[in-house]
Scaffold this motif. Structure first.
Motif, PDB file in Angstrom:
ATOM      1  N   TYR A 369     -13.335  11.698   3.988  1.00  0.00           N
ATOM      2  CA  TYR A 369     -12.097  11.923   4.614  1.00  0.00           C
ATOM      3  C   TYR A 369     -11.469  12.914   3.361  1.00  0.00           C
ATOM      4  N   THR A 370     -10.795  13.902   3.853  1.00  0.00           N
ATOM      5  CA  THR A 370     -10.054  14.925   3.352  1.00  0.00           C
ATOM      6  C   THR A 370      -8.628  15.225   3.951  1.00  0.00           C
ATOM      7  N   ARG A 371      -7.676  15.679   3.154  1.00  0.00           N
ATOM      8  CA  ARG A 371      -6.415  15.984   3.962  1.00  0.00           C
ATOM      9  C   ARG A 371      -5.654  17.232   3.059  1.00  0.00           C
ATOM     10  N   ALA A 385      -2.779   9.663   5.826  1.00  0.00           N
ATOM     11  CA  ALA A 385      -4.230  10.165   5.706  1.00  0.00           C
ATOM     12  C   ALA A 385      -5.178  10.233   4.401  1.00  0.00           C
ATOM     13  N   PRO A 386      -4.927   9.133   3.633  1.00  0.00           N
ATOM     14  CA  PRO A 386      -5.597   8.821   2.415  1.00  0.00           C
ATOM     15  C   PRO A 386      -7.128   9.540   2.356  1.00  0.00           C
ATOM     16  N   SER A 387      -7.396  10.257   1.523  1.00  0.00           N
ATOM     17  CA  SER A 387      -8.727  11.052   1.150  1.00  0.00           C
ATOM     18  C   SER A 387      -9.560  10.265   0.213  1.00  0.00           C
ATOM     19  N   GLY A 388     -10.908  10.344   0.451  1.00  0.00           N
ATOM     20  CA  GLY A 388     -11.924   9.530  -0.217  1.00  0.00           C
ATOM     21  C   GLY A 388     -13.141   9.500   0.417  1.00  0.00           C
ATOM     22  N   LYS A 389     -14.311   9.129  -0.235  1.00  0.00           N
ATOM     23  CA  LYS A 389     -15.412   9.371   0.286  1.00  0.00           C
ATOM     24  C   LYS A 389     -16.186   7.719   0.269  1.00  0.00           C
ATOM     25  N   THR A 417     -22.662   0.032  -1.299  1.00  0.00           N
ATOM     26  CA  THR A 417     -21.593   0.857  -0.870  1.00  0.00           C
ATOM     27  C   THR A 417     -20.830   1.422  -1.924  1.00  0.00           C
ATOM     28  N   LYS A 418     -20.367   2.338  -1.859  1.00  0.00           N
ATOM     29  CA  LYS A 418     -19.779   3.184  -2.802  1.00  0.00           C
ATOM     30  C   LYS A 418     -18.443   4.025  -2.183  1.00  0.00           C
ATOM     31  N   VAL A 419     -17.119   3.502  -2.945  1.00  0.00           N
ATOM     32  CA  VAL A 419     -15.960   4.266  -2.366  1.00  0.00           C
ATOM     33  C   VAL A 419     -15.466   4.907  -3.683  1.00  0.00           C
ATOM     34  N   ASN A 420     -14.880   6.216  -3.533  1.00  0.00           N
ATOM     35  CA  ASN A 420     -14.766   6.864  -4.609  1.00  0.00           C
ATOM     36  C   ASN A 420     -13.653   7.978  -4.099  1.00  0.00           C
ATOM     37  N   GLY A 421     -12.782   8.380  -5.023  1.00  0.00           N
ATOM     38  CA  GLY A 421     -11.797   9.240  -4.523  1.00  0.00           C
ATOM     39  C   GLY A 421     -10.802   9.295  -5.986  1.00  0.00           C
ATOM     40  N   PHE A 422      -9.638  10.434  -5.537  1.00  0.00           N
ATOM     41  CA  PHE A 422      -8.816  10.777  -6.831  1.00  0.00           C
ATOM     42  C   PHE A 422      -7.528   9.855  -6.857  1.00  0.00           C
ATOM     43  N   LYS A 423      -7.323   9.281  -7.882  1.00  0.00           N
ATOM     44  CA  LYS A 423      -5.862   8.725  -8.087  1.00  0.00           C
ATOM     45  C   LYS A 423      -5.153   9.578  -9.013  1.00  0.00           C
ATOM     46  N   ARG A 472     -18.047  -6.211   5.038  1.00  0.00           N
ATOM     47  CA  ARG A 472     -17.406  -5.089   5.393  1.00  0.00           C
ATOM     48  C   ARG A 472     -16.871  -4.567   4.145  1.00  0.00           C
ATOM     49  N   ALA A 473     -17.220  -3.418   3.606  1.00  0.00           N
ATOM     50  CA  ALA A 473     -16.801  -2.707   2.436  1.00  0.00           C
ATOM     51  C   ALA A 473     -15.152  -2.204   2.423  1.00  0.00           C
ATOM     52  N   PRO A 474     -14.593  -2.210   1.529  1.00  0.00           N
ATOM     53  CA  PRO A 474     -13.095  -1.565   1.837  1.00  0.00           C
ATOM     54  C   PRO A 474     -13.448  -0.148   2.158  1.00  0.00           C
ATOM     55  N   ASN A 475     -12.613   0.555   3.196  1.00  0.00           N
ATOM     56  CA  ASN A 475     -12.741   1.956   3.363  1.00  0.00           C
ATOM     57  C   ASN A 475     -11.512   2.842   2.476  1.00  0.00           C
ATOM     58  N   PRO A 476     -11.799   4.008   2.498  1.00  0.00           N
ATOM     59  CA  PRO A 476     -10.853   4.943   1.870  1.00  0.00           C
ATOM     60  C   PRO A 476      -9.383   4.876   2.148  1.00  0.00           C
TER      61      PRO A 476
END
Length: 740
Positions: A369-371, A385-389, A417-423, A472-476
């Protein structure tokens, strides 16, 4: 690389296992039962896709054919027990709710077996905020049916699916080209008054047995166009302008869609299918596009040990917003991309008196997900619209054992599962971890077993019991919610885990009262316990720099909506019934469910509280649909009526959120009356089918359950009885199909 290794292991297992079993056969350790060649058109994605299978398949499974009585996809889903929808007039998407759970990962929603990951962000009709929801952008003119599995974590469809799965099946070549013909055309149309709008679809298809040995080639192309109005009159004769606002022209929709399929079968054992869907809509001050493409491969040689299925898919959706549609920025856009590989093999064999069916497979799915905003500052501190993978890799296996009247199903899936993104960095006055900017990585592993036992104790009675563990893994959207930048992100969010017990029975009895009648019944009870349930809470920044609920000892310019795990398990339980009685010239169908849950609400679900993330998803405490009809003129004319009952329903409290708990309390929605729809179908000729419906025959004035526009406490009034929007009043709809 880790995910590729899992996929390689799955592929190797699919190849090695048939060899091992073949070697065992040579030593006399196993014997083959009679060869069964499955109809792949019916069996793909694990769903036969007929209403009758609802009653023959053990467990909480329901199936509906579409376009039978001019009911929308949303209304059709609500006719299934334990199944509902989250309505949002601003989204234009369908959001499936199973037993009070909805959203990406809580319900694995698929189209032709392809998991959907679209996340809509619609500018609010009331102010500069937004409503958000996961959903499916689908033109129901292309739908053949929908299959629902509740509380089951088995197989590919159970990967990262907490409450169950929904698979929407689109029309295929066999739905258009009649037997013993090579070409065909199918058209569908509807038109209605009271703002219902109009739609039209045409699909052409052809096939030819050019390869010999059962091989063939075929193709399908479909085009659909719709016009849906925002203005209508409710049951009290009040125009929707008065509760949607006079400036609601942006809610008028003109979506158009295309559907493509190409089937290449070199021989009777090998099948390829290329499929694609395109969707475009300009709606609620944004331009929406969505494209889905897939490749399916089936290989079923003359061996019960090999039944290989592969699904490759890629999806892309985008939303581009008109200048001024959002208060936080003049220019914004969002994009989500998803790619998946699903590969499995099923082997069938016998040992003594036992018949076995063993499936082994793997699935890899990557979603991004990108914005984009017009300035970087807005991009870092905004809940929009949070962004992340999110990366999901899973191995799944299932063993079915049959002996005499008994069937035992043992299933297990293992997922990483892997969730990553910029903080972004937190300010100096905030205490958060990590304090500076960086990339967050959340990694989780889960083992999800399930077991089901059924027995055909008589030719007409089949009881069943089951246990399922799902996760269910947390989503971005949850991890990287950023209304206060890095201070509203949670790097410690854990996956949700559910344990579900089910018990029930199927009955199929022919000749119950008359020689030619059929009675069917599915009844079950369930109980679920969900650990680490994810919801959002309101936090303030206390003077010591920590997050707290103390509004009297906090900074006035900081209010984070942080997604957290529930400290106590969430419980849900209920009862579900489906019944059907058909005596050729008349029929009665009934679905009923009753349920209870104690799941909390999310403060970010309010459009005033944030960006409308999620909403209250508690199902009505009970609801039912009764379908009664009769057939005339040698069954060419069908006349029927739908009675829709909805019990007590909840919405967000008009008193707003509780500052002490940081949560939004619930309250009862005004009572919903029983709604009656009439419908008729007339097979004018072999090629022409006409339909007529009167929806909301009694012209009742009511607000539908789980309507997003009635979940915003800020606009619900102080009397506790007001609603933001009410349903469409009496509406005539005319439609039909022409097929030749």
């Amino acid at each position: 690389m880790k995910y590729k290794n899992i996929a390689n292991c799955a592929l190797a297992s699919c190849v090695i296992f048939p060899c091992i079993t073949h070697a065992a056969e040579q030593k006399g350790e196993s014997t083959f039962s009679t060869l069964n060649v499955a109809d792949n058109a019916q069996q793909e994605d694990g769903n036969a896709g007929s209403d009758a299978e609802t009653y023959s398949k053990p467990g909480a499974f329901s199936s509906r054919k579409m376009n039978k009585n001019l009911q929308s996809l949303d209304a059709t889903l609500r006719t299934m027990p334990g199944t509902f929808t989250q309505q949002d007039a601003l989204q234009g998407a369908v959001n499936v709710n199973i037993r009070g759970m909805s959203g990406f990962g809580r319900v694995n929603t698929m189209v032709d077996g392809v998991s959907q990951t679209y996340y809509g962000m619609a500018p609010s009709s009331y102010h500069g905020g937004a409503n958000s929801a996961s959903g499916v952008l689908i033109d129901q003119n292309f739908l053949a049916g929908v299959d629902i599995s509740r509380g089951n974590s088995a197989g590919s469809q159970g990967v990262n699916a907490l409450a169950g799965s929904a698979n929407m099946r689109t029309i295929g070549i066999d739905d258009i080209v009649r037997k013993n013909r090579q070409t065909g055309v199918l058209t569908r149309f509807t038109v209605g008054d009271n703002g219902f709008g109009r739609s039209g679809m045409i699909a052409v298809a052809g096939r030819s047995e050019v390869f010999g040995d059962g091989g063939s080639i075929g193709g399908l192309a479909g085009f659909s166009d719709n016009v849906q109005y925002a203005t209508y009159k409710n049951g009290a004769g009040i125009k929707s302008d008065e509760f949607l606002g006079n400036d609601n022209s942006f809610m008028k929709q003109k979506p158009n869609s295309q559907l493509y399929k190409l089937n290449i079968n070199p021989d009777r054992y090998t099948k390829f299918e290329f499929g694609g869907r395109n969707y475009h809509n300009n709606f609620t001050q944004r331009n929406i596009t969505s494209d889905d493409y897939y490749l399916k491969y089936d290989y079923t040689p003359l061996s019960e040990l090999i039944d290989v299925k592969m699904l490759l898919s890629t999806s892309r959706s985008s939303q581009t917003y008109n200048p001024g549609s959002l208060s936080s920025t003049n220019h914004a856009s969002t994009t989500n991309k998803s790619e998946a590989v699903d590969l499995s093999n099923t082997s069938r064999f016998s040992l003594g008196d036992y018949d076995f069916s063993w499936q082994l497979g793997g699935k890899v799915m990557d979603t991004k997900y990108t914005r984009a905003f017009d300035n970087s500052e807005t991009n870092q501190s905004n809940g929009f619209a949070p962004s992340g993978k999110q990366n999901i890799a899973a191995l799944y296996t299932g063993l079915t054992i049959n002996k005499d009247i008994y069937q035992l199903d043992l299933n297990l899936n293992y997922s990483e599962t892997k969730v990553n993104g910029f903080k972004p960095a937190c300010s100096a006055k905030q205490k958060c971890f990590p304090q500076g900017e960086g990339i967050l990585n959340l990694n989780d592993r889960a083992f999800n077993p399930s077991v089901a036992l059924s027995a055909q104790v008589t030719p007409w009675l089949q009881p069943f019991v089951s246990y399922s563990h799902s996760s269910r893994a947390p989503n971005p959207q949850e991890v990287f919610f950023a209304n206060e930048g890095g201070g509203s992100m949670n790097p410690f969010l854990k996956p949700e885990k559910a344990e579900t017990y089910q018990a029930g029975f199927n009955i199929i009895k022919n000749g119950l009262l008359f020689e030619q009648d059929t009675f069917r019944l599915k009844a079950l009870a369930y109980q679920s316990r969900i650990k680490n349930y994810i919801s959002s809470q309101s936090f303030f920044l206390c003077y010591d720099g920590t997050l707290c609920h103390d509004i009297d000892n906090s900074s006035a310019d900081f209010n984070a909506y942080l997604h957290t795990n529930s400290l106590t398990p969430v419980h849900s339980d209920g009862y579900e019934i489906e019944a059907s009685y058909d005596v050729e010239y008349a029929y009665v169908n009934l679905s009923w469910s009753k349920q209870h849950t104690d799941q909390p609400t999310s403060v970010a679900s309010s459009t005033q509280g944030g960006m409308g993330y999620g909403d209250i998803s508690d199902l009505p405490d009970s609801y039912a649909t009764l379908d009664i009809g009769a057939r005339f003129l040698d069954k060419k004319l069908v006349v029927g009526s739908l009675f829709k009952f909805t019990g007590k329903s909840k919405r967000l409290s008009v008193n707003g959120y509780d500052y002490e708990t940081g949560q939004l309390p619930k309250e009862q929605l005004p009572n919903i009356p029983t709604i009656i729809d009439l419908y008729s179908n007339y097979q004018l000729t072999d090629n022409v089918l006409l339909r007529l419906s009167v929806q909301n025959l009694g012209n009742k004035n009511y607000a539908e359950a789980l309507n997003k526009l009635n979940q915003d406490y800020y606009y619900s009034g102080d009397d506790g009885k007001s609603v933001n929007t009410s349903a469409r009043g009496r509406t005539w709809v005319f439609g039909g199909e022409v097929r030749f």
